[in-house]
Design an enzyme around this catalytic site. Sequence first.
Site, PDB file in Angstrom:
ATOM      1  N   GLY A 357      21.508  79.876  20.480  1.00 45.28           N
ATOM      2  CA  GLY A 357      21.608  79.213  19.183  1.00 45.28           C
ATOM      3  C   GLY A 357      21.104  80.088  18.057  1.00 45.28           C
ATOM      4  N   PRO A 358      21.347  79.683  16.819  1.00 37.54           N
ATOM      5  CA  PRO A 358      20.928  80.464  15.648  1.00 37.54           C
ATOM      6  C   PRO A 358      19.410  80.566  15.551  1.00 37.54           C
ATOM      7  CG  PRO A 358      22.513  78.747  15.060  1.00 37.54           C
ATOM      8  CD  PRO A 358      22.063  78.462  16.455  1.00 37.54           C
ATOM      9  N   PRO A 359      18.911  81.492  14.738  1.00 33.50           N
ATOM     10  CA  PRO A 359      17.451  81.605  14.557  1.00 33.50           C
ATOM     11  C   PRO A 359      16.881  80.343  13.934  1.00 33.50           C
ATOM     12  CG  PRO A 359      18.579  83.564  13.715  1.00 33.50           C
ATOM     13  CD  PRO A 359      19.641  82.562  14.020  1.00 33.50           C
ATOM     14  N   GLY A 360      15.658  80.011  14.327  1.00 29.87           N
ATOM     15  CA  GLY A 360      14.956  78.899  13.717  1.00 29.87           C
ATOM     16  C   GLY A 360      15.305  77.533  14.253  1.00 29.87           C
ATOM     17  N   GLY A 362      14.383  76.417  17.240  1.00 28.61           N
ATOM     18  CA  GLY A 362      13.355  75.911  18.151  1.00 28.61           C
ATOM     19  C   GLY A 362      13.472  76.360  19.579  1.00 28.61           C
ATOM     20  N   LYS A 363      14.149  77.486  19.852  1.00 33.46           N
ATOM     21  CA  LYS A 363      14.341  77.923  21.241  1.00 33.46           C
ATOM     22  C   LYS A 363      13.007  78.347  21.869  1.00 33.46           C
ATOM     23  CE  LYS A 363      17.325  81.065  20.007  1.00 33.46           C
ATOM     24  NZ  LYS A 363      17.356  80.775  18.557  1.00 33.46           N
ATOM     25  N   SER A 681      39.995  82.677  14.241  1.00 38.43           N
ATOM     26  CA  SER A 681      40.038  81.257  13.859  1.00 38.43           C
ATOM     27  C   SER A 681      40.449  81.024  12.410  1.00 38.43           C
ATOM     28  CB  SER A 681      38.670  80.614  14.114  1.00 38.43           C
ATOM     29  OG  SER A 681      37.671  81.217  13.321  1.00 38.43           O
ATOM     30  N   LYS A 724      30.407  75.000  13.123  1.00 35.78           N
ATOM     31  CA  LYS A 724      31.282  74.990  11.952  1.00 35.78           C
ATOM     32  C   LYS A 724      31.241  73.643  11.241  1.00 35.78           C
ATOM     33  CE  LYS A 724      34.483  78.442  13.849  1.00 35.78           C
ATOM     34  NZ  LYS A 724      35.825  78.687  14.404  1.00 35.78           N
TER      35      LYS A 724
END
Length: 810
Positions: A357-360, A362-363, A681, A724
Amino acid sequence: MAEPNDLTEVIHNIPLIPLRDLVIFPSTLVPFIIGRTSSVLALEKAEETDKLVFLSAQIDPALDNPAAGDIHDLGVVAKVIRTVAMDDKNIKVIVEGKKRARIVEYLSMTPFYQVLAKEVKDIEDTGVETRELLKRVLGLFEEYLKLGQNVSFQSIMPALRDHTPERIADIIASHLFLGLEEKQNLLETASAGDRIRRLHQLLEAEVARLQAKAKAEGSKAQRRKFPLRGEGGPASFPGAPGQKKDDQANEIEELKQKVAKAKMPKDAEDKAFKEIERLETMPPMSAEATVCRNYLDWLIALPWNKKSREKRDIREAERILNEDHYGLEKIKERILEFLSIRQLVTSPKGVILGLIGPPGTGKSSLARSVARATGRKFIRLSLGGVRDEAEIRGHRRTYIGAYPGRIIQMIKRAGTRNPVFLLDEVDKMSMDFRGDPASALMEVLDPEQNNAFLDHYIDTDFDLSQVMFIVTANMLEPIPRPLVDRMEIIRLPGYTEEEKLQIALRFLWPKQLKAHGLKDVNLKISEKAFRKIIQEYTREAGVRSLEREITTLCRKTVKRVVAKGRTHHEHVTERNLEDYLGIPKFRRRMIEKKDEAGVAIGMAWTEFGGELLTFEATKVHGKGGFTLTGQLGEIMQESARAAFSYVRGKIFEWNIARDIHKNFDIHVHVPEGATPKEGPSAGITIAIAILSLLTDIPVSKKIAMSGEITLRGKVLPVGGVKEKLLAAFREGIREAILPLDNKPDLKDLPKAISQKMKLHLVEHMDEVFRIVLTKDLPAKGGGRKKKSGPPSTPGKGEGMRKEEEPSLTH
């Protein structure tokens, strides 16, 4: 002392490091430690230039700040090979002696010594008598080493091979334990023949003395009390205090007890006892003994049979996960499933979760919560920038300074064999000539293999099957496919506005209040102010920027509290927010503009989450050319050409002037040209922009779209659908077009999107035209193609709504 020889080379302004009780000879590789400020500055000066430094012994080693007369004039010009910072003051230096040299003049004494020096040329002696004497010297030197029981003659033989007599004499002199004055005399003896004759006299005397000493003491073990001085500095010598035989026996017995208590597997235990047997036969102060002890320390320190007691209370684990994180229901469910399995199976295989997932989003913090919920120790290893396979598997013990790999190091730090092990930023690894760390990770993350993980340094199997591995990455594509296959992938697409608001209220604000020493009475932020921060001051999938803005509010409040008193109160509202954070950084402008011809809104996916892109098309007089700008990648350019060809093929059907491609050039541009863009896409978006331009029919700005196009107008599925749609929702878009084949991806949409967004699922471009164009297309023969919605059949009616699905149009 010998007189200086003629000048062969002048070395200007070379830094000098005075040595305490140490003489360095040419052709030798010597480690030593420096700590004086002047010596450190001299070393830095040498490293800035040609790495050459002048080394000479102090006459009195006890002096901390020797004057020019306190340092021997004759020393050696050496090259700095390597430096290692040991602590804040001391530096370990490895140098290679090059040439004898004599100080001509001191150029400066502060902040470090700088001298002008002459190289002293060796006087060669290749006579038969000298060579015969050299053979006897080598024989005596071998006997000397055997009696000293410190360094083996075989280990020094490679250094003596293929060297001239003068170089051999220097190497032997450097390995003898002699007084400072005697070694300085050997260094200042320019004639190779004279040095060899003096070495013969010294070795005869030393061998005779050691033989008499050994005979008097009556045991080989007693002789080991007198190890040879090493190249790097002072060591034990006859008559000096050393390690007693009883001390060594006690150490060996203590090691045996520790090995027995460690409860190692049989193979590891056998290796440990074998190393202890080797250690018993070694001199205590030898380098090989140190290597052996380090290896035994690592074997003993590993948690071969130590495990954390797990929490198996499902309700308690669920409470902890909900307490630490808002949302993320899917991964919480997976953790609870894992704990449930532990209730029924006593020894299940370890789990490998891949959080993408994207940064920030909560991973990493989620991995900590998993450790807290399961009662396991938590360890984290960042893999960003790792490019050496040895970082994972370690170095073999044959290398100097070898250590285990990072996996074994972290397991030792955890102290248990079943921690939660976070492998962070695995997509940021790279590879070079030293190997591929991603390939080494395959053994670590394979449940079928990691019960026998082999680290090169430990050289015995270690069981990693009880470890709970959690791997994080921003993107899946850079990770090798075989490595991905070994993980259970869970995607964290990002948060909706409502989720960000709840995270800010429940977690970020209380956390920052505590971190800044504030109380609730000092700072209050209205819910509308939080929403404005989310909408106008941040644009991200995660919440890191949101936390930074809250931190800014807290800092400004702290400053005023300190100035006006602990009871000072600040109330941040939507109206006064700009007084604290300045003007908004982002604004929604796409949906506010009027509909235009040749402009369409597309949805894109990046490693930082979803984004909205504006596609602009225009025509200029030309000869039918097609231009693409905006730093588009190769795949996106191919998709754009396919869209252009599709539209050109429909010119006659839509009653567009047939010769338009002969008289005009089409130019498609995607703004924010500094940002690279890639992927197929955008096909339907580019086709809509070109068609709208040629027919002069505006495109609705309230609809975003994403889909790959074929030359026959079919709409193919795309990736990153959830990200998206989250981006479109953040920008105020409430209607979107997606390929029909992406319908399964809509099951995991947040309720805010599924309830408030109208989604059109299409299979062909004709459906896209009917939805997004504000007027009917011109039909063949001058009429208009009727703009009508899709048939209202069960399951395909426009605006059809279900409790569990978003509003869909097929």
